[in-house]
Design a protein around this motif. Structure first.
Motif, PDB file in Angstrom:
ATOM      1  N   PHE A   1       0.796  -1.172   0.144  1.00 28.78           N
ATOM      2  CA  PHE A   1      -0.073   0.026  -0.105  1.00 28.78           C
ATOM      3  C   PHE A   1       0.881   1.418   0.041  1.00 28.78           C
ATOM      4  N   PRO A   2       1.776   1.511   0.877  1.00 33.99           N
ATOM      5  CA  PRO A   2       2.551   2.460   0.821  1.00 33.99           C
ATOM      6  C   PRO A   2       3.748   2.552  -0.226  1.00 33.99           C
TER       7      PRO A   2
ATOM      8  N   SER B   1       2.541   4.880  -3.606  1.00 29.62           N
ATOM      9  CA  SER B   1       3.151   6.279  -3.920  1.00 29.62           C
ATOM     10  C   SER B   1       4.341   6.581  -3.184  1.00 29.62           C
ATOM     11  N   SER B   2       5.031   6.224  -2.020  1.00 33.15           N
ATOM     12  CA  SER B   2       6.111   6.664  -1.595  1.00 33.15           C
ATOM     13  C   SER B   2       7.412   6.468  -2.459  1.00 33.15           C
TER      14      SER B   2
ATOM     15  N   TYR C   1      -3.458   2.150  -5.798  1.00 34.56           N
ATOM     16  CA  TYR C   1      -3.984   2.596  -4.576  1.00 34.56           C
ATOM     17  C   TYR C   1      -5.389   2.358  -4.003  1.00 34.56           C
TER      18      TYR C   1
ATOM     19  N   ASP D   1      -4.611  10.781  -7.410  1.00 31.87           N
ATOM     20  CA  ASP D   1      -5.955  10.274  -6.750  1.00 31.87           C
ATOM     21  C   ASP D   1      -6.916  11.051  -7.264  1.00 31.87           C
TER      22      ASP D   1
ATOM     23  N   GLN E   1      -3.720  12.124   4.166  1.00 26.81           N
ATOM     24  CA  GLN E   1      -3.165  10.850   3.346  1.00 26.81           C
ATOM     25  C   GLN E   1      -1.923  10.295   3.789  1.00 26.81           C
TER      26      GLN E   1
ATOM     27  N   ASN F   1      -1.195   6.541   4.420  1.00 25.14           N
ATOM     28  CA  ASN F   1      -0.228   5.794   3.505  1.00 25.14           C
ATOM     29  C   ASN F   1       1.071   5.356   4.332  1.00 25.14           C
TER      30      ASN F   1
END
Length: 311
Positions: free
Chosen positions: A71-72, A75-76, A102, A178, A271, A275
């Motif tokens: 999950f992270p 975007s991370s 996501y 998003d 968010q 995240n």
């Protein structure tokens, strides 16, 4: 007629009002990300390596840890890439992938928390039939179902967002792609799609939350029927970690997607917590008050050479 060109890439502007803080944010978010990966990998190792933890509850916790690793990771890495001074550009296909995965992983976790609540309901309200109801086959079906319906929901939301034409501005006022920020860039009227998306994003978590609430209402009623104080304490203890994780998961969803007037800075802050911080805290939540997990973790850390032999 205006000369409209099709957008082939987007520029991620990052978290609003954080100009000049890139180095500090890079160090902070990198540490969060590393601790998230290490914590959830340790939980996975603890569960897989201990036969005592090969039960439905820990099977679902194992899948939650896998989701909390990926999950992270949606975007991370890109966020850390541009915070370190590299390009903020992301391709159209990369943006589509970010949004899909996501919501796929987020929806999967939402369904998974519902399944975990049902598991606790069966364990506490129907203990004698627990192993029959929560058989290996049922657990496999439930675990697969969470991903299947998460995929359907994510496909619907992604198609809804990217069926629109993107032909004008390409600066995403956020740190990843998003739905709310992408709809602002579309070259078409998005009011009806915003309403459909709002209902879709809101209805699914609300339905899951109501099912969780129903499960825990039955659980509390059953626990109150237990005569011994020690029995009630143990029953509440097994559920407290799950309830804490549920609150940490649902509060950001409500704040980000179900508020009538969005705030870019508040949304980005919440968010980031959703995240990075929540997936980092889940291993702590599920291990601190669980003797079996702690014991297995100590064994894993000992084998890895991080703990002395007497532990």
């Amino acid at each position: 007629m205006r000369n409209l060109s099709v957008v082939t890439e987007f520029i991620l502007l990052g978290i609003p009002h954080t100009e000049g803080l890139e180095t500090m944010l890079f160090a902070l978010f990198l540490s969060f990300y590393i601790f998230t990966l290490i914590g959830n990998l340790l939980i996975l190792l603890a569960i897989v390596s201990s036969t005592r933890l090969h039960t439905p509850m820990y099977f679902f916790l194992c899948k939650l840890s896998i989701c909390d690793i990926f999950f992270p990771s949606v975007s991370s890495p890109k966020m850390l890439f541009y915070l370190s001074g590299n390009s903020r550009a992301i391709s159209y296909a990369g943006c589509v992938c970010q949004l899909f995965f996501y919501h796929f992983l987020g929806c999967t976790e939402c369904f998974l928390y519902t399944v975990m609540a049902y598991d606790r309901f069966v364990a506490i309200c129907h203990p004698l039939r627990y192993t029959i109801i929560m058989s290996h086959r049922v657990c496999a079906i439930l675990a697969t179902g969470t991903s299947f319906f998460g995929c359907i929901q994510a496909t619907f939301l992604t198609t809804l967002t990217f069926q629109l034409p993107y032909c004008g501005p390409n600066e995403v006022d956020y740190y990843f792609c998003d739905i709310p920020v992408m709809l602002k860039l579309a070259c078409a009227d998005t009011s009806s799609l915003e309403m459909v998306g709002f209902i879709s994003v809101g209805l699914m978590p609300l339905s899951c939350f109501l099912l969780i609430l129903t499960s825990y209402s039955c659980i509390v009623h059953s626990i109150l029927q237990i005569r011994s104080a020690e029995g009630r304490r143990r029953a509440f203890s097994t559920c407290s970690a799950h309830l804490t994780a549920i609150l940490l998961f649902y509060m950001p969803v409500v704040l980000i997607y179900l508020r009538p007037t969005p705030s870019p800075w508040l949304d980005a802050t919440v968010q980031v917590l959703n995240n990075l911080v929540t997936p980092m805290l889940n291993p702590l939540i599920y291990s601190l008050r669980n003797k079996e997990v702690k014991s297995s973790l100590q064994s894993v850390l000992h084998h890895l050479g991080f703990l002395p032999e007497q532990l």
